[in-house]
Write a protein that holds these residues in place. Structure first.
Motif: not given
Length: 281
Positions: A103, A106, A119, A122, A132, A134
């Protein structure tokens, strides 16, 4: 040292890493330098065995021509808001599971804003390695009137061969569609002591979700109501739980009740239930 690669002049090429395809029938060599297109190369396999360790390839040399096509860079193809807590990213190449599921790789920012959020979780499905999902916390929900940017820093996410992505900023539209509440899609007795529970939404691997006391099996025997909890709960995958009991009887109507489950966004759903029976073959 299972593999050794040389060019036509017997100059070795460094092999940085190896990767096995998900089906176990293809192996990729990631090289430390590029091959020259249309040149001849020699790959020596010193030792390679199958999964049973009964068949071997030993000290064999294979000749091949580097007739590859144009190289496509690893990149993010598409961003889709599935609901206001779920963002799906689609890439052009299969992903490395470890970096794809992190995570921290991102961030999501409202377009025009300088501050972003990570997020909550994930989800990377090894059976669909191009995507993927999120999952955002409830307090970080998307809004339809806003556009957003997902950011992936350079080399943070890698493809299945270990190639890092270039620094990425991708804009997408928000949505007001709420995340659907989790529910039990199916409860199936898969043996005389086990029940497979299939859910509509992914749940986290946690002690709370896998606590046997979280599940109750109710049925009637000789007009007496009986309740029992599973001996153990097995996390098969993000949507599948296996409940192990002492025993199940054929052709007995059962009701499986779930106190609560926590999904990957941190949402809690309570009071789930599903009827099933163990059918005699």
């Amino acid at each position: 040292f299972n593999f050794y690669l040389t060019d036509a002049d017997n100059n070795p090429l460094p092999i940085s890493s190896t990767t096995i395809d998900i089906n176990g029938r293809a192996l990729y060599l990631n090289l430390g330098e590029e091959m020259s297109k249309n040149n001849m190369y020699y790959l020596t396999i010193n030792n390679l065995n199958d999964i049973t360790k009964q068949e071997f390839i030993t000290e064999k040399i294979y000749t091949f021509k580097a007739d590859y096509g144009s190289t496509t860079k690893f990149k993010l193809n598409r961003v889709t808001a599935l609901d206001n807590q779920t963002i799906e990213l689609t890439f052009n190449k299969p992903l490395d599971g470890e970096t794809a599921a992190d995570a921290g790789n991102y961030s999501i920012t409202r377009y025009g804003s300088s501050s972003g959020v990570r997020p909550e979780k994930v989800y990377f499905d090894p059976l669909n390695r191009y995507k993927v999902k999120l999952y955002l916390a409830y307090g970080d929900r998307l809004q339809k009137q806003n556009d957003y940017t997902v950011r992936i820093d350079s080399d943070s996410v890698k493809d299945y061969l270990g190639n890092g992505i270039e620094s990425t900023r991708e804009r997408f539209s928000g949505t007001n569609n709420n995340r659907e509440a989790n529910k039990v899609e199916e409860a199936v007795a898969i043996s005389t002591d086990a029940v497979k529970l299939t859910l509509s939404q992914e749940v986290i691997f946690s002690a709370d979700n896998l606590l046997p006391a979280n599940f109750t099996l109710e049925y009637s025997h000789n007009f007496i109501s009986i309740k029992k909890v599973p001996i153990s709960v097995i996390y098969s995958d993000a949507k599948t739980l296996i409940l192990k009991f002492d025993s199940l009887d054929y052709d007995t109507p059962y009701t499986l009740k779930v106190s609560q489950l926590i999904d990957l966004s941190g949402n809690i759903v309570k009071g789930l239930e599903k009827d099933f029976r163990l059918e005699a073959q």
